[in-house]
Write an enzyme that holds these catalytic residues in place. Structure first.
Site, mmCIF file in Angstrom:
data_model
loop_
_atom_site.group_PDB
_atom_site.id
_atom_site.type_symbol
_atom_site.label_atom_id
_atom_site.label_comp_id
_atom_site.label_asym_id
_atom_site.label_seq_id
_atom_site.Cartn_x
_atom_site.Cartn_y
_atom_site.Cartn_z
ATOM 1 N N ARG A 1 25.111 44.519 32.485
ATOM 2 C CA ARG A 1 25.574 45.772 33.077
ATOM 3 C C ARG A 1 26.767 45.595 34.006
ATOM 4 O O ARG A 1 27.777 46.267 33.877
ATOM 5 C CB ARG A 1 24.455 46.424 33.886
ATOM 6 C CG ARG A 1 23.757 47.549 33.209
ATOM 7 C CD ARG A 1 22.464 47.809 33.934
ATOM 8 N NE ARG A 1 21.718 46.554 34.012
ATOM 9 C CZ ARG A 1 21.027 46.065 32.998
ATOM 10 N NH1 ARG A 1 20.951 46.742 31.882
ATOM 11 N NH2 ARG A 1 20.410 44.918 33.098
ATOM 12 N N THR A 2 26.636 44.695 34.953
ATOM 13 C CA THR A 2 27.679 44.570 35.968
ATOM 14 C C THR A 2 28.998 44.136 35.331
ATOM 15 O O THR A 2 30.050 44.716 35.581
ATOM 16 C CB THR A 2 27.251 43.560 37.061
ATOM 17 O OG1 THR A 2 25.983 43.965 37.557
ATOM 18 C CG2 THR A 2 28.242 43.518 38.187
ATOM 19 N N LYS B 1 32.702 20.565 34.914
ATOM 20 C CA LYS B 1 33.348 19.257 35.097
ATOM 21 C C LYS B 1 33.283 18.811 36.550
ATOM 22 O O LYS B 1 33.926 17.853 36.941
ATOM 23 C CB LYS B 1 34.811 19.341 34.646
ATOM 24 C CG LYS B 1 34.956 19.705 33.180
ATOM 25 C CD LYS B 1 36.414 19.975 32.830
ATOM 26 C CE LYS B 1 36.525 20.685 31.499
ATOM 27 N NZ LYS B 1 37.800 21.403 31.351
ATOM 28 N N ARG C 1 30.318 36.988 39.851
ATOM 29 C CA ARG C 1 28.873 36.842 40.074
ATOM 30 C C ARG C 1 28.578 35.355 40.068
ATOM 31 O O ARG C 1 29.137 34.604 39.261
ATOM 32 C CB ARG C 1 28.077 37.531 38.981
ATOM 33 C CG ARG C 1 26.609 37.096 39.031
ATOM 34 C CD ARG C 1 25.719 37.933 38.197
ATOM 35 N NE ARG C 1 25.608 39.263 38.771
ATOM 36 C CZ ARG C 1 24.698 40.151 38.364
ATOM 37 N NH1 ARG C 1 23.856 39.851 37.404
ATOM 38 N NH2 ARG C 1 24.656 41.342 38.919
ATOM 39 N N HIS D 1 24.707 42.536 46.492
ATOM 40 C CA HIS D 1 25.274 43.107 45.269
ATOM 41 C C HIS D 1 25.810 44.486 45.673
ATOM 42 O O HIS D 1 25.242 45.509 45.309
ATOM 43 C CB HIS D 1 24.165 43.215 44.217
ATOM 44 C CG HIS D 1 24.646 43.530 42.836
ATOM 45 N ND1 HIS D 1 25.975 43.676 42.522
ATOM 46 C CD2 HIS D 1 23.965 43.745 41.693
ATOM 47 C CE1 HIS D 1 26.089 43.961 41.232
ATOM 48 N NE2 HIS D 1 24.880 44.008 40.709
#
Lengths: 305, 149
Positions: A53-54, A82, A103, A131
């Site tokens: 969704r985000t 890495k 995120r 959030h």
């Protein structure tokens, strides 16, 4: 607050007026979107943790206003694999984009990114911490359906201990003289720090484990999923999974205009038989992510003052 | 019986009124075992105020701001006296600052400052009992969670 160049990291950084201004810009954009508003701008979409969704709603928000998107949706493709530090990754991306949306599974990652970057950073979720864009779209949804954010009775149901969305929403709603009802099993109750903050602000709240006892009072019922991944002990999770299951039986215990919200995805907290009732607001809620994120992008990129 | 007293110093710092159990923690904060000037540590000395106390005297050097902040967290009861020419030129109780930078670790193992060994920052919300919020992960920490860097 002047938004141009600003980072959106935590709901705590926003004053009441800032929140109302963002929601007002979202309303205007939703009413008459300008397809060229973000033309020539590039958004880096850095998803170090999977999200549907985000990520989709940010990328869609940017594209719909004429902007371009670069980035990755899986940490495996980034150089983090890495051994590169987040700081270095952001320092590099900073040169490629006009705004960074990220995120990250580690708490506080977005704040560090905002310190590494010169361009604005928008937090799309950092572990179980913040959030803010979810909170803003929740507020926008409430505002649209109720016409106001002031003096509402809001119930929060489910996992209030680990639930990031209810924590942020609680902070944001505390600007609006909300009457809070925290409905959860004792073991998943709202953490004391949040309750203390409400007490300090002189706001009233009720803690209850039985939804029916308070459901008639509510203007909004915000349901959350009991999230398996947040439990340290899988046995604990089993004990509480399925603790609340909303179905048609709730209808005789709520106000006519009470609305049910949920940040989605749901598992079994809300039966699909409620989807077609006028109480179900959760799919509209998800759709509201677009105008709210468009508003934030336009503001931090300085295309709307 | 002969009584040994901690003698006065000409120049330096005296940290007084330390609770005896905290005295050696302060010694550690100030890294006194590596000092090559006068250092005197007294514990379980008589105190009218707190019964028994610890006192530390350091010749010819003064604690840094970072060290004073650390002492304030570990031994908030302590007084810091600055001595010049055998005179006490300032005497004040150590104070916990409003913002703590670098000196303590975040107790949240999932905080980015632990994951990437980044410098820490905390906002002090309340001084007694101590409550502070991590600038990064926003978790609340209390006195029992303190681990000095």
């Amino acid at each position: 607050m002047r938004f141009k160049g600003k980072d959106i990291i935590s709901i705590r950084d926003l004053e009441k007026d800032d929140i109302l201004y963002i929601l007002d810009v979202a309303r205007k954009i939703e009413k008459s979107p300008d397809q060229d508003l973000l033309k020539g701008k590039v958004m880096a979409s850095l998803f170090f943790e999977p999200s549907t969704r985000t990520r989709l709603s940010f990328e869609s928000a940017m594209s719909l206003l004429g902007g371009k998107v670069v980035g990755f949706a899986e940490p495996g493709v980034s150089s983090l694999k890495k051994g590169e530090t987040l700081w270095d990754t952001i320092k590099m991306v900073d040169r490629y984009a006009d705004v960074i949306v990220m995120r990250h599974p580690v708490e506080g990652a977005a704040r560090i990114a905002s310190e590494a970057a010169n361009v604005p950073v928008i937090n799309g979720g950092d572990g179980s911490n913040q959030h803010p864009t979810q909170t803003l779209l929740d507020l926008y949804t409430i505002l649209k359906t109720k016409g106001t954010l002031e003096n509402l009775s809001v119930g929060m149901l489910g996992d209030l201990k680990y639930g990031r969305t209810v924590h942020s929403l609680c902070i944001a709603l505390s600007h609006f003289n909300t009457k809070f009802y925290f409905i959860s099993p004792d073991a998943l109750a709202m953490p004391r720090d949040y309750l203390k903050d409400l007490e300090r602000k002189g706001l009233s709240y009720t803690e209850e484990s039985d939804l029916i006892k308070v459901s008639k009072e509510l203007d909004i019922l915000y349901v959350t999923r009991i999230q398996k991944e947040r439990f340290p002990d899988p046995m604990e999770y089993k004990k509480y999974a399925g603790f609340y299951r909303l179905d048609k039986r709730i209808l005789s215990h709520i106000k006519k205009d009470m609305k049910i919200m949920h940040p989605l995805p749901r598992v079994d907290e809300i039966h699909p038989e409620l989807d077609s009732t006028e109480h179900a607001l959760y799919f509209d809620q998800a759709a509201n992510g677009i105008p709210v994120r468009q508003a934030l992008l336009s503001l931090v990129l300085g295309r709307i003052e | 019986m002969k009584e040994l007293k901690i003698s006065a110093i000409r120049e330096g710092a005296v940290i007084d009124h330390i609770s005896p159990e905290n005295a050696f923690k302060v010694v550690e904060i100030l890294n006194l075992k590596d000092k090559d000037d006068i250092v005197m540590v007294g514990v379980n000395l008589q105190s009218k105020k707190i019964g028994k106390k610890g006192v530390i005297k350091i010749g010819n050097s003064f604690p840094t701001k970072e060290e004073i902040d650390k002492i304030a967290l570990i031994a908030p009861e302590a007084n810091l006296n600055i001595i010049k020419d055998y005179n006490v030129i300032s005497k004040e109780r150590v104070k916990i600052p409003d913002v703590l930078e670098v000196i303590i670790r975040c107790a949240n193992p999932k905080c980015i400052t632990n994951a990437e060994n980044h410098k820490t920052k905390f906002y002090v919300l309340e001084k007694s009992p101590l409550r502070m919020r991590c600038h990064y992960c926003e978790r609340i920490m209390e006195a029992a969670d303190i681990e000095l860097v």
